[in-house]
Design a protein around this motif. Sequence first.
Motif, PDB file in Angstrom:
ATOM      1  N   THR A  32       0.839  -1.187   0.000  1.00 32.67           N
ATOM      2  CA  THR A  32       0.000   0.000   0.000  1.00 32.67           C
ATOM      3  C   THR A  32       0.881   1.248   0.000  1.00 32.67           C
ATOM      4  O   THR A  32       2.093   1.167   0.161  1.00 32.67           O
ATOM      5  CB  THR A  32      -0.914   0.037   1.240  1.00 32.67           C
ATOM      6  N   ASP A  67      -1.450   5.430   3.421  1.00 33.38           N
ATOM      7  CA  ASP A  67      -2.775   4.800   3.483  1.00 33.38           C
ATOM      8  C   ASP A  67      -3.199   4.499   4.916  1.00 33.38           C
ATOM      9  O   ASP A  67      -2.378   4.178   5.776  1.00 33.38           O
ATOM     10  CB  ASP A  67      -2.796   3.512   2.659  1.00 33.38           C
ATOM     11  N   THR A 121      -5.747   2.498   7.882  1.00 34.60           N
ATOM     12  CA  THR A 121      -5.904   1.104   8.296  1.00 34.60           C
ATOM     13  C   THR A 121      -6.809   0.327   7.349  1.00 34.60           C
ATOM     14  O   THR A 121      -6.532  -0.836   7.022  1.00 34.60           O
ATOM     15  CB  THR A 121      -6.474   1.047   9.726  1.00 34.60           C
ATOM     16  N   ARG A 157      -5.073  -1.056   4.377  1.00 35.01           N
ATOM     17  CA  ARG A 157      -4.197  -2.186   4.707  1.00 35.01           C
ATOM     18  C   ARG A 157      -5.006  -3.467   4.949  1.00 35.01           C
ATOM     19  O   ARG A 157      -4.629  -4.556   4.504  1.00 35.01           O
ATOM     20  CB  ARG A 157      -3.346  -1.829   5.934  1.00 35.01           C
ATOM     21  N   SER A 186      -6.273  -4.744   1.610  1.00 32.86           N
ATOM     22  CA  SER A 186      -5.179  -5.382   0.882  1.00 32.86           C
ATOM     23  C   SER A 186      -4.931  -6.798   1.402  1.00 32.86           C
ATOM     24  O   SER A 186      -4.702  -7.734   0.616  1.00 32.86           O
ATOM     25  CB  SER A 186      -3.906  -4.542   1.003  1.00 32.86           C
ATOM     26  N   CYS A 187      -4.983  -6.961   2.716  1.00 33.45           N
ATOM     27  CA  CYS A 187      -4.829  -8.298   3.315  1.00 33.45           C
ATOM     28  C   CYS A 187      -5.938  -9.236   2.847  1.00 33.45           C
ATOM     29  O   CYS A 187      -5.696 -10.407   2.526  1.00 33.45           O
ATOM     30  CB  CYS A 187      -4.847  -8.196   4.838  1.00 33.45           C
TER      31      CYS A 187
END
Length: 202
Positions: free
Chosen positions: A174, A178, A180, A183, A186-187
Amino acid sequence: LMRAVVDGVRGLRTARRISHVFAVDAPDYPRPLFVTDAAINIYPTLADKHDIIQNAIDLVHALSIPEPRVAILSAVETVTEKIRSTLDAAALCKMAERRQITGAILDGPLAFDSAVSEGAAKTKGIDSPVAGRADIFVVPDLEAGNMLAKELEYLAEAQVAGIVLGARVPIILTSRADATLARLASCAIALLLARHKVAAMP
């Protein structure tokens, strides 16, 4: 992080070119959109763009979009030797015709307004199965992609996630600024992609 990933001895490279996708949820666009490559390949060659597109298609398949529409972006819709991205777009579309790129509908060159707005495309006289309905936006270079993704995030209130493709495993990447949610998203995408790859194994 990426220096370790691309290390020739201990890294995670495959035969495919490594590339990055921003998955974007823009409130005023009726579907998720994916911008590539805005973080890894600075001035991608035609061969690089082949892999960048196929990586993005494979990701979008893992997210349950079976036949994504790919807009290969440029400033204009006509092919001209004065703008290299239009030549690349024409070649990439021919590659898709010959099944060197599979799993999606490609069109380009398309300007961004034509890619996101059927009205804009109609006004310009563009007849395209991708115009106004694009899922994947292939940018000419990293600078254009990075600006596009961040403009969507900061001016259009879009939520974004970032992931690196083409390695042996998905890699979360990221922007340093960016929040939380980016993130976590993305996970989640990385996990979905990893599960999809495992499910596809013989």
